[in-house]
Scaffold this active site. Structure first.
Site, PDB file in Angstrom:
ATOM      1  N   CYS A  49      -2.942 -10.207 -19.178  1.00 18.25           N
ATOM      2  CA  CYS A  49      -1.954  -9.761 -18.192  1.00 18.25           C
ATOM      3  C   CYS A  49      -1.114  -8.632 -18.773  1.00 18.25           C
ATOM      4  CB  CYS A  49      -1.060 -10.939 -17.817  1.00 18.25           C
ATOM      5  SG  CYS A  49       0.387 -10.445 -16.875  1.00 18.25           S
ATOM      6  N   CYS A  52       2.666  -9.835 -19.255  1.00 14.87           N
ATOM      7  CA  CYS A  52       3.056 -10.920 -20.154  1.00 14.87           C
ATOM      8  C   CYS A  52       3.673 -10.369 -21.447  1.00 14.87           C
ATOM      9  CB  CYS A  52       1.858 -11.806 -20.489  1.00 14.87           C
ATOM     10  SG  CYS A  52       1.604 -13.156 -19.319  1.00 14.87           S
ATOM     11  N   ASP A  75       4.685   2.750 -15.418  1.00 15.16           N
ATOM     12  CA  ASP A  75       3.804   3.708 -16.080  1.00 15.16           C
ATOM     13  C   ASP A  75       3.123   4.650 -15.082  1.00 15.16           C
ATOM     14  OD1 ASP A  75       4.275   2.511 -18.681  1.00 15.16           O
ATOM     15  OD2 ASP A  75       3.022   0.840 -17.987  1.00 15.16           O
ATOM     16  N   HIS A 112       3.953 -16.617 -16.997  1.00 14.78           N
ATOM     17  CA  HIS A 112       2.942 -15.996 -16.139  1.00 14.78           C
ATOM     18  C   HIS A 112       2.676 -16.853 -14.899  1.00 14.78           C
ATOM     19  CE1 HIS A 112      -0.615 -13.484 -15.406  1.00 14.78           C
ATOM     20  NE2 HIS A 112      -1.280 -14.592 -15.134  1.00 14.78           N
ATOM     21  N   ASN A 150       6.733  -7.229  -3.980  1.00  9.25           N
ATOM     22  CA  ASN A 150       5.481  -7.437  -3.247  1.00  9.25           C
ATOM     23  C   ASN A 150       4.827  -8.623  -3.895  1.00  9.25           C
ATOM     24  OD1 ASN A 150       5.617  -5.141  -1.644  1.00  9.25           O
ATOM     25  ND2 ASN A 150       4.686  -3.887  -3.250  1.00  9.25           N
ATOM     26  N   GLY A 156      -1.029  -6.516  -1.392  1.00 14.38           N
ATOM     27  CA  GLY A 156      -1.412  -5.405  -2.258  1.00 14.38           C
ATOM     28  C   GLY A 156      -0.914  -5.549  -3.681  1.00 14.38           C
ATOM     29  N   SER A 158      -1.422  -6.738  -7.304  1.00 15.13           N
ATOM     30  CA  SER A 158      -2.632  -6.994  -8.084  1.00 15.13           C
ATOM     31  C   SER A 158      -2.435  -8.102  -9.119  1.00 15.13           C
ATOM     32  CB  SER A 158      -3.030  -5.704  -8.794  1.00 15.13           C
ATOM     33  OG  SER A 158      -1.883  -5.163  -9.442  1.00 15.13           O
ATOM     34  N   HIS A 161       1.549 -12.400 -12.078  1.00 13.85           N
ATOM     35  CA  HIS A 161       2.737 -12.572 -12.925  1.00 13.85           C
ATOM     36  C   HIS A 161       3.973 -12.236 -12.070  1.00 13.85           C
ATOM     37  CE1 HIS A 161       4.449 -12.646 -17.117  1.00 13.85           C
ATOM     38  NE2 HIS A 161       5.489 -12.347 -16.359  1.00 13.85           N
ATOM     39  N   HIS A 163       6.901 -10.698 -10.568  1.00 11.80           N
ATOM     40  CA  HIS A 163       7.572  -9.423 -10.838  1.00 11.80           C
ATOM     41  C   HIS A 163       7.958  -8.729  -9.543  1.00 11.80           C
ATOM     42  CE1 HIS A 163       3.500  -8.042  -9.893  1.00 11.80           C
ATOM     43  NE2 HIS A 163       4.005  -6.842  -9.679  1.00 11.80           N
ATOM     44  N   GLN A 165       9.917  -4.721  -8.104  1.00  9.88           N
ATOM     45  CA  GLN A 165      10.035  -3.303  -8.451  1.00  9.88           C
ATOM     46  C   GLN A 165      11.417  -2.782  -8.085  1.00  9.88           C
ATOM     47  OE1 GLN A 165       6.737  -0.729  -7.905  1.00  9.88           O
ATOM     48  NE2 GLN A 165       5.404  -2.355  -7.160  1.00  9.88           N
ATOM     49  N   HIS A 278      18.751  -4.586   1.439  1.00  9.29           N
ATOM     50  CA  HIS A 278      19.411  -3.473   2.114  1.00  9.29           C
ATOM     51  C   HIS A 278      20.914  -3.670   2.029  1.00  9.29           C
ATOM     52  CE1 HIS A 278      15.790  -2.503   4.965  1.00  9.29           C
ATOM     53  NE2 HIS A 278      15.737  -1.801   3.848  1.00  9.29           N
ATOM     54  N   PHE A 309      -2.059  -9.473  11.918  1.00 13.22           N
ATOM     55  CA  PHE A 309      -2.273  -8.040  11.755  1.00 13.22           C
ATOM     56  C   PHE A 309      -1.386  -7.303  12.739  1.00 13.22           C
ATOM     57  CE2 PHE A 309      -6.186  -9.722   9.958  1.00 13.22           C
ATOM     58  CZ  PHE A 309      -6.334  -8.923   8.833  1.00 13.22           C
ATOM     59  N   GLU A 314       0.532  -3.138  18.626  1.00 12.71           N
ATOM     60  CA  GLU A 314       1.683  -2.946  17.723  1.00 12.71           C
ATOM     61  C   GLU A 314       1.784  -1.504  17.246  1.00 12.71           C
ATOM     62  OE1 GLU A 314      -0.384  -5.502  17.501  1.00 12.71           O
ATOM     63  OE2 GLU A 314       0.838  -7.321  17.424  1.00 12.71           O
ATOM     64  N   GLN A 320       4.267  -7.223  18.702  1.00 14.09           N
ATOM     65  CA  GLN A 320       4.065  -8.372  19.588  1.00 14.09           C
ATOM     66  C   GLN A 320       3.852  -9.612  18.744  1.00 14.09           C
ATOM     67  OE1 GLN A 320       0.978 -10.152  19.982  1.00 14.09           O
ATOM     68  NE2 GLN A 320       1.625 -11.413  21.701  1.00 14.09           N
TER      69      GLN A 320
HETATM   70  P1  H2U Z   1       2.271  -4.423  -7.887  1.00 13.76           P
HETATM   71  O1  H2U Z   1       3.560  -5.143  -7.668  1.00 13.76           O
HETATM   72  O2  H2U Z   1       1.916  -3.481  -6.763  1.00 13.76           O
HETATM   73  O3  H2U Z   1       1.136  -5.297  -8.310  1.00 13.76           O
HETATM   74  O4  H2U Z   1       2.496  -3.417  -9.067  1.00 13.76           O
HETATM   75  C1  H2U Z   1       3.013  -3.582 -10.274  1.00 13.76           C
HETATM   76  C2  H2U Z   1       3.478  -2.232 -10.766  1.00 13.76           C
HETATM   77  O5  H2U Z   1       3.204  -2.185 -12.150  1.00 13.76           O
HETATM   78  C3  H2U Z   1       2.729  -1.043 -10.146  1.00 13.76           C
HETATM   79  O6  H2U Z   1       3.695  -0.218  -9.523  1.00 13.76           O
HETATM   80  C4  H2U Z   1       2.845  -0.898 -12.520  1.00 13.76           C
HETATM   81  C5  H2U Z   1       2.085  -0.349 -11.348  1.00 13.76           C
HETATM   82  O7  H2U Z   1       2.225   1.036 -11.254  1.00 13.76           O
HETATM   83  N1  H2U Z   1       2.082  -0.978 -13.752  1.00 13.76           N
HETATM   84  C6  H2U Z   1       2.596  -0.399 -14.902  1.00 13.76           C
HETATM   85  O8  H2U Z   1       3.651   0.221 -14.858  1.00 13.76           O
HETATM   86  N2  H2U Z   1       1.927  -0.532 -16.087  1.00 13.76           N
HETATM   87  C7  H2U Z   1       0.723  -1.170 -16.197  1.00 13.76           C
HETATM   88  O9  H2U Z   1       0.198  -1.297 -17.287  1.00 13.76           O
HETATM   89  C8  H2U Z   1       0.039  -1.681 -14.987  1.00 13.76           C
HETATM   90  C9  H2U Z   1       0.828  -1.667 -13.727  1.00 13.76           C
HETATM   91 ZN    ZN Z   2       1.502 -12.442 -17.248  1.00 10.29          ZN
END
Ligand code: H2U
Ligand code: ZN
Length: 345
Positions: A49, A52, A75, A112, A150, A156, A158, A161, A163, A165, A278, A309, A314, A320
């Site tokens: 991960c 992690c 990154d 994790h 997210n 979306g 990936s 873990h 987290h 943003q 907000h 969907f 929509e 709706q």
């Molecule tokens: P998600 O919440 O969309 O899964 O994204 C995690 C964020 O982590 C995503 O914006 C960043 C991606 O750009 N990321 C890093 O900054 N470093 C990494 O090594 C992989 C993912």
């Molecule tokens: Zn992790």
């Protein structure tokens, strides 16, 4: 008009748009499969991960051996700090402006395997404190600080873990500007704060309340679009996250945990969603019309796999829904506010 029988439209005063509700399609008994809870078999630490503690990220930087929330610069940021200021407006049909900003990732915990509802309340409180610290720091240099999560592959995301943003920008994004205008106009016309009034009226009416404590309420808004959409609001007037006192920060951890546990219990799965905060933009002087709130937009409709969907009508006409906001609130309210599905050891 019967809300459970007649097709009708409801008005969203924050976005100033209507949603079509078709409750008659839903009068049949609840069709949701009751699925066996998905076991969470994630390890406490996953060597593969990138979030992690101690692991290497995609660009090679190493995470420290952190415990509790950990923030790092994304990154692959969507916004860059050094974009030169420029704008193009030689035609009203071809307007553009440069955007400057920064993106960060916040790992909620070194664990994790634990998402918000599974973390101890004190750990959720630490996430809230870090959200506020980040907000304070970035608000010095930027016009807006977006704090969001997210969650789940369906949204979306990936990586399981836990987290979120944080994106800061030198502009106030459209959705926030829209809410700014509608709250401002509401105050001008009625003399009262839109969401402070709304929260109180929802508490009086009860039907759409999912969770509440002495400082906070979570409702399925009257005008919800997503089946189990919720709005989390402080009960007192608090324009920004930074206006919350220590008690409200602590009780926010409680209501977030309880709301997310209800979500997970509903379909026995880690409930996917996008959520975010907000509030009044950091540099705005007049904030009487603003009330802080969090939106939760979850896509699931009927089970851990059957989602809503927003397509055809929509996209081309207006949102709706079939399930009424009151039915959704009832289903969330009847769930336990602590996790009932299997927890990792
Ligand atoms: P998600 O919440 O969309 O899964 O994204 C995690 C964020 O982590 C995503 O914006 C960043 C991606 O750009 N990321 C890093 O900054 N470093 C990494 O090594 C992989 C993912
Ligand atoms: Zn992790």
């Amino acid at each position: 008009m019967n809300f459970e029988e007649h097709p009708h439209r409801r008005y969203n005063p924050l976005r100033r748009e209507w949603v079509l509700v078709s409750p008659h399609r839903n009068r049949r008994p609840w069709q949701g499969q009751s699925e066996d809870p998905l076991p969470n078999d994630r390890p406490r630490h996953d060597p593969n991960c990138y979030l992690c503690a101690g692991n290497r990220r995609a660009n090679g930087s190493a995470n420290p051996d952190y415990t509790g929330p950990f923030v790092f610069e994304n990154d692959f940021p969507a916004l860059l700090k050094d974009t030169p200021a420029d704008a193009v407006a030689d035609s009203p049909l071809f307007q553009a402006q440069t955007a400057r900003g920064t993106s960060r990732v916040i790992c909620f915990s070194e664990r994790h395997d634990l998402t918000l509802p599974a973390l101890p309340e004190t750990a959720v409180r630490s996430v809230i404190d870090v959200w506020i610290e980040q907000y304070e720091e970035l608000a010095r240099d930027y016009a807006w600080v977006a704090i969001f999560e997210n969650k789940g592959a369906m949204m979306g995301c990936s990586n399981p873990h836990p987290h979120g943003q944080i994106w800061a920008s030198d502009f106030v994004p459209s959705e926030v500007e829209r809410e700014d205008r509608s709250q401002r106009d509401y105050l001008g016309e009625s003399g009262s704060n839109l969401l402070v009034t709304y929260a109180q009226e929802e508490l009086d009416r009860e039907a759409r309340v999912v969770a509440q404590n002495k400082d906070w309420v979570a409702v399925v808004p009257f005008w919800a679009v997503w089946p189990f959409e919720t709005l989390v609001m402080p009960l007192r007037h608090r324009p920004r996250l930074t206006d919350l006192d220590a008690t409200e920060r602590a009780s926010l951890a409680g209501i977030l945990k309880s709301l997310c546990a209800r979500y997970d219990n509903l379909f026995g799965t880690e409930f996917p969603y996008s959520m975010g905060w907000h509030g009044a933009p950091p540099h705005q002087a007049d904030v009487a019309h603003w009330q802080l709130h969090a939106h939760f937009y979850p896509p699931l409709l009927r089970s851990a796999t059957v989602r809503k969907f927003l397509v055809g009508y929509e996209m081309l006409a207006e949102p709706q829904r079939d399930l009424s906001a009151e039915q959704a609130a009832y289903r969330l309210r009847e769930q336990s506010d602590t996790l009932t599905h299997s927890e990792p050891g």
